[in-house]
Design a protein around this motif. Structure first.
Motif, mmCIF file in Angstrom:
data_model
loop_
_atom_site.group_PDB
_atom_site.id
_atom_site.type_symbol
_atom_site.label_atom_id
_atom_site.label_comp_id
_atom_site.label_asym_id
_atom_site.label_seq_id
_atom_site.Cartn_x
_atom_site.Cartn_y
_atom_site.Cartn_z
ATOM 1 N N ASN A 188 0.813 -1.217 0.000
ATOM 2 C CA ASN A 188 0.000 0.000 0.000
ATOM 3 C C ASN A 188 0.851 1.274 0.000
ATOM 4 O O ASN A 188 0.318 2.365 -0.215
ATOM 5 N N GLU A 205 -14.653 6.658 -0.898
ATOM 6 C CA GLU A 205 -13.875 7.111 -2.048
ATOM 7 C C GLU A 205 -14.705 7.045 -3.331
ATOM 8 O O GLU A 205 -14.686 7.970 -4.147
ATOM 9 N N SER A 236 -8.347 11.075 0.503
ATOM 10 C CA SER A 236 -9.128 9.847 0.679
ATOM 11 C C SER A 236 -8.358 8.636 0.160
ATOM 12 O O SER A 236 -8.474 7.535 0.728
ATOM 13 N N ASN A 237 -7.572 8.820 -0.909
ATOM 14 C CA ASN A 237 -6.720 7.728 -1.395
ATOM 15 C C ASN A 237 -5.707 7.313 -0.335
ATOM 16 O O ASN A 237 -5.464 6.112 -0.120
ATOM 17 N N SER A 243 -6.111 0.033 4.603
ATOM 18 C CA SER A 243 -5.767 -1.283 4.054
ATOM 19 C C SER A 243 -4.539 -1.857 4.749
ATOM 20 O O SER A 243 -4.481 -3.064 5.033
ATOM 21 N N LEU A 279 -7.525 5.489 2.530
ATOM 22 C CA LEU A 279 -7.852 4.124 2.118
ATOM 23 C C LEU A 279 -6.636 3.214 2.199
ATOM 24 O O LEU A 279 -6.720 2.083 2.693
ATOM 25 N N TYR A 320 -19.991 -2.514 -3.654
ATOM 26 C CA TYR A 320 -18.844 -1.759 -4.146
ATOM 27 C C TYR A 320 -18.740 -1.833 -5.663
ATOM 28 O O TYR A 320 -18.430 -0.831 -6.325
ATOM 29 N N ASP A 360 -10.667 -0.429 6.228
ATOM 30 C CA ASP A 360 -10.318 -0.603 4.816
ATOM 31 C C ASP A 360 -11.564 -0.478 3.942
ATOM 32 O O ASP A 360 -11.580 0.264 2.957
ATOM 33 N N GLU A 361 -12.628 -1.174 4.308
ATOM 34 C CA GLU A 361 -13.806 -1.264 3.444
ATOM 35 C C GLU A 361 -14.647 0.000 3.447
ATOM 36 O O GLU A 361 -15.147 0.419 2.394
ATOM 37 N N PRO A 379 -13.690 3.258 3.910
ATOM 38 C CA PRO A 379 -13.101 4.271 3.028
ATOM 39 C C PRO A 379 -13.187 3.917 1.545
ATOM 40 O O PRO A 379 -13.197 4.823 0.704
ATOM 41 N N MET A 380 -13.247 2.615 1.215
ATOM 42 C CA MET A 380 -13.442 2.228 -0.183
ATOM 43 C C MET A 380 -14.749 2.785 -0.718
ATOM 44 O O MET A 380 -14.803 3.332 -1.832
#
Length: 255
Positions: A38, A97, A67-68, A75, A71, A144, A90-91, A93-94
């Motif tokens: 990451n 985003e 936000s990237n 992760s 995330l 998602y 992790d999920e 913020p996915m």
């Protein structure tokens, strides 16, 4: 788990595990390659953020780059611990985003400017609350995927209306990294039993992280170019150290 190395974080409580042996290199990192892969995403997002701030792009792009990074950090926490709470870091913020991407892609043609960000904010808040209480693995993936599919037609529309060759090349890099990253994700997910018998693990999920770090950067760069064109900022594609593309703009003096 590797022989002789104990888990600092305790038993696995996440609903998902990946095709990498746990705690091979450290008792503090469950999945070493899935965690460290990451880092490129964080660095690329930082470069994008610096460019957005230095050229005074709209705040939406600064938030997008941040936000990237959030995330990628989430992760890292998830893969380092394999705990359910960190899985949510992790999920969730996915999803946030993707809501940001939906706003950036569709907001230029949205006539009721206040309703769209309000709806997306409330949607993200409700999802975070529900996701913190309910474990759903397949449902999250389907949800998602739907959010991602909502973005693709709009990205394609921007692509066909963009005349700049360099910007189109970035859009193609976005598509290529998305395709290759998805293949790596599926390879790691579907063929794990076969890979476990190999003398080495190609670390498909870690490759997914690296490719999606570049994918996010290319997507952000292309969207910044398109938005700069909409605002009449005469955007051009330049290259950092002769390799990494970024958007260079010239705002009218009145701005």
């Amino acid at each position: 788990m590797a022989d002789g190395i104990s888990s600092f974080w305790g038993p696995v409580t996440s609903t998902t595990e990946w095709c990498e042996k746990n705690y091979v290199y450290s008792s503090y990192i469950a999945e070493f390659y899935n965690t460290t892969s990451n880092i490129p995403c964080i660095l690329l997002a930082l470069i994008g953020l610096i460019n957005a701030l230095s050229q005074r792009f709209e705040k939406r792009f600064s938030v997008l780059h941040i936000s990237n990074m959030i995330l990628a950090i989430g992760s890292m926490l998830f893969h380092a611990t394999l705990q359910h709470v960190q899985q949510q870091s992790d999920e969730t913020p996915m999803v946030w985003e993707m809501l940001l991407y939906i706003y950036i892609l569709y907001s230029p043609d949205w006539h009721y400017r206040s309703t769209m960000p309000t709806f997306l904010f409330l949607y993200g808040a409700v999802f975070a609350a529900v996701h913190s209480q309910i474990r759903f693995s397949v449902g999250f993936k389907v949800h998602y995927a739907i959010l991602c599919l909502l973005c693709i037609p709009r990205m394609y529309k921007y692509y066909i209306y963009t005349q700049d060759v360099s910007a189109k090349r970035i859009a193609k890099l976005y598509a290529v990294t998305l395709f290759l990253g998805s293949l790596c994700w599926l390879f790691d997910r579907v063929l794990c039993n076969e890979v476990s018998l190999w003398p080495f693990n190609p670390q498909g999920h870690a490759m997914w992280h690296v490719l999606m770090g570049f994918n996010s950067y290319f997507a952000n760069t292309f969207l910044m170019f398109c938005r700069a064109q909409q605002l009449g900022w005469a955007p051009k594609i330049a290259h950092f150290m002769g390799a990494l593309p970024y958007v260079k703009i010239e705002k009218p003096k009145s701005q």
